[in-house]
Design an enzyme around this catalytic site. Sequence first.
Site, PDB file in Angstrom:
ATOM      1  N   LYS A 150       0.831  -1.193   0.000  1.00 52.63           N
ATOM      2  CA  LYS A 150       0.000   0.000   0.000  1.00 52.63           C
ATOM      3  C   LYS A 150       0.876   1.257   0.000  1.00 52.63           C
ATOM      4  CE  LYS A 150      -4.157  -1.886   0.327  1.00 52.63           C
ATOM      5  NZ  LYS A 150      -5.241  -1.644  -0.653  1.00 52.63           N
ATOM      6  N   LYS A 246     -13.654  -7.471  -7.533  1.00 48.83           N
ATOM      7  CA  LYS A 246     -13.956  -7.790  -6.141  1.00 48.83           C
ATOM      8  C   LYS A 246     -15.456  -8.046  -6.023  1.00 48.83           C
ATOM      9  CE  LYS A 246     -10.342  -4.801  -4.167  1.00 48.83           C
ATOM     10  NZ  LYS A 246     -10.092  -3.550  -3.399  1.00 48.83           N
TER      11      LYS A 246
END
Length: 327
Positions: A150, A246
């Site tokens: 991230k 997703k």
Amino acid sequence: MTRLMQTAVEHFPIAGSFTISRGSKTTASVVTCHISEGVFAGMAECVPYARYGENIDSVLTEIETIRPRIEAGIDREELRQMMKAGAARNAVDCALWDLEAKTTGNRAFTLAGLAEPAPLTTAYTISLGEPEAMAAQTEQYAHRALLKVKVGTADDATRIRAVRAAAPNSAIILDANEGWTEANLAYHFEVCAESGVALIEQPLPAGHDALLSSIRRPVPVCADESVHKTEDLPKLAGLYDAVNIKLDKTGGLTEALRMRDAARALNLKIMVGCMVGTSLGMAPAVLLAQGADFVDLDGPLLLARDREPGLRYEDSLVFPPLPALWG
């Protein structure tokens, strides 16, 4: 036979904290949907996501609104047309997949027309932090084949280089979570290329995708926040090299399978990702991820405790769900 539906909210502590460019959290809150038909019951979970205007209450309200149709016997295709894409539909859709598997005695992958699933190499996520802290965390997981890192600050070069130095042999997906800008995009792309990054996920805010048409992409770029359902794909082809599918975005496995096939037809690579949730949320995604180019289904690994029974993880491998969990 009459169906009955129940919903519940569950909270699972995260091991430490989970930090991205938009903030941190220490708890994964999920909504579960339980649909029974006689002695059989199907169950699934979803993760409401504030970035998409969702919260626990809004998801519960969406599901409750459709209760009469669910209990009257709605099928997955009707559900896909009646509910919008998002977490609420995901919980209902995947519960219906599980219910059908149990009532028919077939596995969900058979119902979906898929081959028997195999173990997959999944990414493991490194949270955003100061470069030294990210390098220290990365060193603990440098034995893993694939890491998802991230980032998403004004200057991530030091972070990228520190992580690469800490895990010289791992493939790396870099996820900026919409945190880069037109001003620093080219610079970050070059640092990623220099560091051997395999994929860059959602570098720019959704809606700013056109900037990608006017810049050299030395590393493949993957859409996440910019893509939710099949109809989003045509406008992204040519701007992105891959899409992150997703279930909580697409609104379930039914739409996700359509989206996967449509993305492949547009020559887009497939990444199957997840929110931070339990094995129940990952289980249907393991079916979707068969044959994907990148798999990021590490949600349960980020929790202090998972539900039982859960998925089986061995180092970088995630194994298909057993019927006692889902499908």
